[in-house]
Scaffold this motif. Structure first.
Motif, PDB file in Angstrom:
ATOM      1  N   TRP A 179       4.285   3.116  -5.588  1.00  0.00           N
ATOM      2  CA  TRP A 179       3.474   2.916  -6.791  1.00  0.00           C
ATOM      3  C   TRP A 179       3.636   4.069  -7.771  1.00  0.00           C
ATOM      4  O   TRP A 179       3.700   3.872  -8.994  1.00  0.00           O
ATOM      5  CB  TRP A 179       1.994   2.749  -6.417  1.00  0.00           C
ATOM      6  N   ASP A 188       0.809  -1.220   0.000  1.00  0.00           N
ATOM      7  CA  ASP A 188       0.000   0.000   0.000  1.00  0.00           C
ATOM      8  C   ASP A 188       0.842   1.269   0.000  1.00  0.00           C
ATOM      9  O   ASP A 188       0.324   2.351   0.265  1.00  0.00           O
ATOM     10  CB  ASP A 188      -0.939   0.015   1.208  1.00  0.00           C
ATOM     11  N   ASN A 189       2.132   1.148  -0.305  1.00  0.00           N
ATOM     12  CA  ASN A 189       3.009   2.318  -0.317  1.00  0.00           C
ATOM     13  C   ASN A 189       2.734   3.152  -1.567  1.00  0.00           C
ATOM     14  O   ASN A 189       3.164   2.801  -2.672  1.00  0.00           O
ATOM     15  CB  ASN A 189       4.482   1.879  -0.280  1.00  0.00           C
ATOM     16  N   ALA A 190       2.006   4.249  -1.390  1.00  0.00           N
ATOM     17  CA  ALA A 190       1.593   5.088  -2.524  1.00  0.00           C
ATOM     18  C   ALA A 190       2.789   5.695  -3.251  1.00  0.00           C
ATOM     19  O   ALA A 190       2.790   5.791  -4.488  1.00  0.00           O
ATOM     20  CB  ALA A 190       0.654   6.187  -2.030  1.00  0.00           C
TER      21      ALA A 190
END
Length: 221
Positions: free
Chosen positions: A205, A200-202
């Motif tokens: 991404w 979930d590391n924005a």
């Protein structure tokens, strides 16, 4: 047209009543109640309400450095970097909070374009706490890079990863550095490793998308 005007007035009146009720409620609660409520809001990702209650708590008791740190970190999370800098700088004056406040303060300053000040104020600072050291050194690496000081940036990056080899912001900074030197494949490998640990590391991404786009353009050329 009349219905539209009345509808708008109704919304305005309702918003005012809600704000008044919230502020009136804050005035009647103790500072500790306000802090507890603010933390509950943060658990629900309601940073706006949390900020209101944390500010109210500080009005009742301005000497609460821990609350000021929480307010500063919440403002930073909101993207209000100027206000965050003010609160975090005050929080950092408490010796027991320095290792938590200073890295966040450095991040706020970087966001405000104050890279030279970050180096000047924190370039010789270090912490025994691994998380604090990794965070501060990553901020310094970014500050040195912004000031076109690649060797110092690499040293700071090395210090960050020595403190925590899996610290994602440091790894992503290193990936960006490799990509800027032409090693897109190596940068992508690092990003994928970060995502393997935290899907979930924005930021990871975002960088992955940028690298993929850069790779496609390079292959076309």
């Amino acid at each position: 047209m009349r219905l539209t005007t009345k509808f708008k007035r109704g919304i305005t009146t309702g918003a005012f009543v809600l704000l008044f009720a919230l502020l009136h409620g804050c005035s009647r609660e103790s500072d500790q109640d306000l802090v507890s409520s603010a933390k509950a809001h943060l658990d629900k990702n309601n940073t706006e309400a949390a900020v209101i209650e944390l500010k109210a708590a500080l009005q009742k008791n301005p000497a609460q450095s821990e609350v000021r740190l929480l307010l500063g970190s919440t403002l930073l999370r909101q993207g209000d970097h100027a206000a965050a800098e003010v609160e975090l700088r005050k929080a950092a004056e408490a010796p027991e909070l320095a290792e938590r406040a200073v890295p966040l303060l450095a991040q706020a300053m970087l966001a405000l374009g104050q890279a030279p000040k970050v180096v000047e104020q924190f370039g010789k600072r270090s912490f025994n706490n691994a998380a604090a050291q990794a965070s501060l050194q990553t901020a310094l690496a970014n500050a040195y890079a912004a000031g076109n000081q690649p060797e110092q940036a690499q040293r700071a990056l090395g210090a960050a990863l020595s403190a925590d080899a899996n610290y994602a912001p440091a790894l992503l900074f290193g990936a960006r550095q490799r990509a800027s030197q032409g090693d897109v494949a190596g940068a992508m490998t690092t990003v994928d490793a970060v995502l393997a640990r935290a899907a979930d590391n924005a930021d990871a991404w975002t960088l992955k998308a940028e690298l993929a786009l850069f790779g496609d353009r390079k292959s076309v050329v």
